[in-house]
Design a protein around this motif. Sequence first.
Motif, PDB file in Angstrom:
ATOM      1  N   GLN A   1     -67.776  83.358  24.885  1.00 46.93           N
ATOM      2  CA  GLN A   1     -66.481  82.976  24.863  1.00 46.93           C
ATOM      3  C   GLN A   1     -65.728  83.816  26.530  1.00 46.93           C
ATOM      4  O   GLN A   1     -64.751  83.144  26.735  1.00 46.93           O
ATOM      5  N   GLU A   2     -66.527  84.369  26.986  1.00 49.17           N
ATOM      6  CA  GLU A   2     -66.081  85.210  27.650  1.00 49.17           C
ATOM      7  C   GLU A   2     -66.674  84.359  29.639  1.00 49.17           C
ATOM      8  O   GLU A   2     -66.011  84.382  30.176  1.00 49.17           O
ATOM      9  N   LEU A   3     -67.298  83.920  29.128  1.00 45.18           N
ATOM     10  CA  LEU A   3     -68.166  83.391  30.539  1.00 45.18           C
ATOM     11  C   LEU A   3     -68.188  82.108  30.377  1.00 45.18           C
ATOM     12  O   LEU A   3     -68.738  80.945  31.397  1.00 45.18           O
ATOM     13  N   LYS A   4     -68.147  81.353  29.208  1.00 43.28           N
ATOM     14  CA  LYS A   4     -67.786  79.744  29.273  1.00 43.28           C
ATOM     15  C   LYS A   4     -69.215  78.872  29.488  1.00 43.28           C
ATOM     16  O   LYS A   4     -68.876  78.072  30.559  1.00 43.28           O
ATOM     17  N   PRO A   5     -70.809  79.244  29.358  1.00 45.22           N
ATOM     18  CA  PRO A   5     -71.624  78.830  29.834  1.00 45.22           C
ATOM     19  C   PRO A   5     -71.360  77.770  29.680  1.00 45.22           C
ATOM     20  O   PRO A   5     -70.671  77.008  28.499  1.00 45.22           O
ATOM     21  N   ASP A   6     -72.743  76.365  30.279  1.00 44.07           N
ATOM     22  CA  ASP A   6     -72.404  74.970  29.965  1.00 44.07           C
ATOM     23  C   ASP A   6     -73.540  75.052  28.949  1.00 44.07           C
ATOM     24  O   ASP A   6     -73.207  73.859  28.300  1.00 44.07           O
ATOM     25  N   VAL A   7     -74.268  75.842  28.704  1.00 42.66           N
ATOM     26  CA  VAL A   7     -75.638  75.768  27.674  1.00 42.66           C
ATOM     27  C   VAL A   7     -75.955  77.116  27.242  1.00 42.66           C
ATOM     28  O   VAL A   7     -76.046  78.096  27.611  1.00 42.66           O
ATOM     29  N   VAL A   8     -75.723  76.965  26.152  1.00 39.62           N
ATOM     30  CA  VAL A   8     -76.369  78.525  25.077  1.00 39.62           C
ATOM     31  C   VAL A   8     -77.752  78.037  24.687  1.00 39.62           C
ATOM     32  O   VAL A   8     -78.201  77.425  23.857  1.00 39.62           O
ATOM     33  N   VAL A   9     -78.626  78.536  24.796  1.00 41.11           N
ATOM     34  CA  VAL A   9     -80.067  78.450  24.450  1.00 41.11           C
ATOM     35  C   VAL A   9     -80.144  79.826  23.046  1.00 41.11           C
ATOM     36  O   VAL A   9     -80.284  81.071  23.516  1.00 41.11           O
ATOM     37  N   MET A  10     -79.758  79.588  22.095  1.00 40.71           N
ATOM     38  CA  MET A  10     -80.070  80.337  20.518  1.00 40.71           C
ATOM     39  C   MET A  10     -81.078  80.388  19.438  1.00 40.71           C
ATOM     40  O   MET A  10     -81.423  79.386  19.536  1.00 40.71           O
ATOM     41  N   ASP A  11     -81.518  81.231  19.920  1.00 40.54           N
ATOM     42  CA  ASP A  11     -82.720  81.412  18.557  1.00 40.54           C
ATOM     43  C   ASP A  11     -81.596  81.992  17.613  1.00 40.54           C
ATOM     44  O   ASP A  11     -80.756  82.322  17.602  1.00 40.54           O
ATOM     45  N   ILE A  12     -82.621  81.590  16.207  1.00 38.68           N
ATOM     46  CA  ILE A  12     -81.709  81.811  15.001  1.00 38.68           C
ATOM     47  C   ILE A  12     -82.433  83.222  14.395  1.00 38.68           C
ATOM     48  O   ILE A  12     -80.979  83.195  13.760  1.00 38.68           O
ATOM     49  N   ARG A  13     -83.440  83.533  14.403  1.00 37.57           N
ATOM     50  CA  ARG A  13     -82.907  84.687  13.171  1.00 37.57           C
ATOM     51  C   ARG A  13     -83.200  86.043  14.854  1.00 37.57           C
ATOM     52  O   ARG A  13     -83.765  86.045  15.709  1.00 37.57           O
ATOM     53  N   MET A  14     -81.401  86.653  13.840  1.00 34.38           N
ATOM     54  CA  MET A  14     -81.805  87.913  15.446  1.00 34.38           C
ATOM     55  C   MET A  14     -80.619  88.694  14.259  1.00 34.38           C
ATOM     56  O   MET A  14     -80.148  88.031  14.205  1.00 34.38           O
ATOM     57  N   PRO A  15     -80.700  89.928  15.013  1.00 33.54           N
ATOM     58  CA  PRO A  15     -79.871  91.014  14.108  1.00 33.54           C
ATOM     59  C   PRO A  15     -78.572  91.126  14.332  1.00 33.54           C
ATOM     60  O   PRO A  15     -78.070  90.380  14.935  1.00 33.54           O
ATOM     61  N   LEU A  16     -78.141  91.480  13.156  1.00 36.03           N
ATOM     62  CA  LEU A  16     -76.164  91.980  12.349  1.00 36.03           C
ATOM     63  C   LEU A  16     -75.967  90.065  12.958  1.00 36.03           C
ATOM     64  O   LEU A  16     -74.737  90.020  11.555  1.00 36.03           O
ATOM     65  N   LEU A  17     -76.119  89.825  13.658  1.00 37.35           N
ATOM     66  CA  LEU A  17     -75.589  88.313  13.022  1.00 37.35           C
ATOM     67  C   LEU A  17     -76.214  86.603  14.051  1.00 37.35           C
ATOM     68  O   LEU A  17     -76.595  87.031  14.535  1.00 37.35           O
ATOM     69  N   ASP A  18     -76.747  86.348  12.894  1.00 44.69           N
ATOM     70  CA  ASP A  18     -77.540  85.058  13.022  1.00 44.69           C
ATOM     71  C   ASP A  18     -77.235  83.746  13.701  1.00 44.69           C
ATOM     72  O   ASP A  18     -75.994  83.882  14.092  1.00 44.69           O
TER      73      ASP A  18
END
Length: 232
Positions: free
Chosen positions: A50-67
């Motif tokens: 939300q801060e940097l507004k990247p063109d693409v977010v490479v996202m893992d599924i299993r992550m702590p705190l919020l998946d």
Amino acid sequence: MSVPPPAIRVLVCEDQALVRAGFVTILSAQPDMEVVGEAVDGREAIRIAQELKPDVVVMDIRMPLLDGIEATRRLAGPDSASPARILVVTTFNVDEYVYEALRAGASGFLLKDAPPPELINAVRVVARGESLLAPAVTRTLIGRFAERVRPSTAPASPERERLKVLTPREHEVLLLISQGLSNAEIATELVISHETVKTYVSRILTKLDLRDRVQAVVLAYRAGLAGDCDRA
């Protein structure tokens, strides 16, 4: 002298340090890419995106705190004012939430064991506003999640009603997409040109008010097209 296009700005969200470092190294080495941020969990991914507004977010599924599924939903779901373009990178034989990630709004899906050139190409494809769901991935998705994805075969389901706006040929193309065929494979199957297939895909997305090919696959399976294929 033409001015080169701006670099693709990428945010890498991955909780495993070695994997994250590998992604960053691979993508940063590309002349048309810039890794602008890294996140180790879903909450941090949302904040940085939300801060940097990247063109693409490479996202893992299993992550702590919020998946990654919930992070994807918040960044690219229907309630997002400015949906992010998200490439989910995870492992099928570990992760049982691939379908939910696609429904959450991901624009592409890639396996973690894919070679570096495939990761690089996937980021470029998603950055262009296109979707990436490799045929092999689609077929694995179909095989593992067929019963979950196909909730009903009722002829009057809302999903099937939506498909009535399609012509018979468009319906046929959507069926082939849902089977995991690429545009080139669809062209061969229907004996038409690659450009014609692209035109059909564009019309299907427009008529069904879908963002990309991934959403088309999800809708096709919710409408029970896999069952149509099995009975054919």
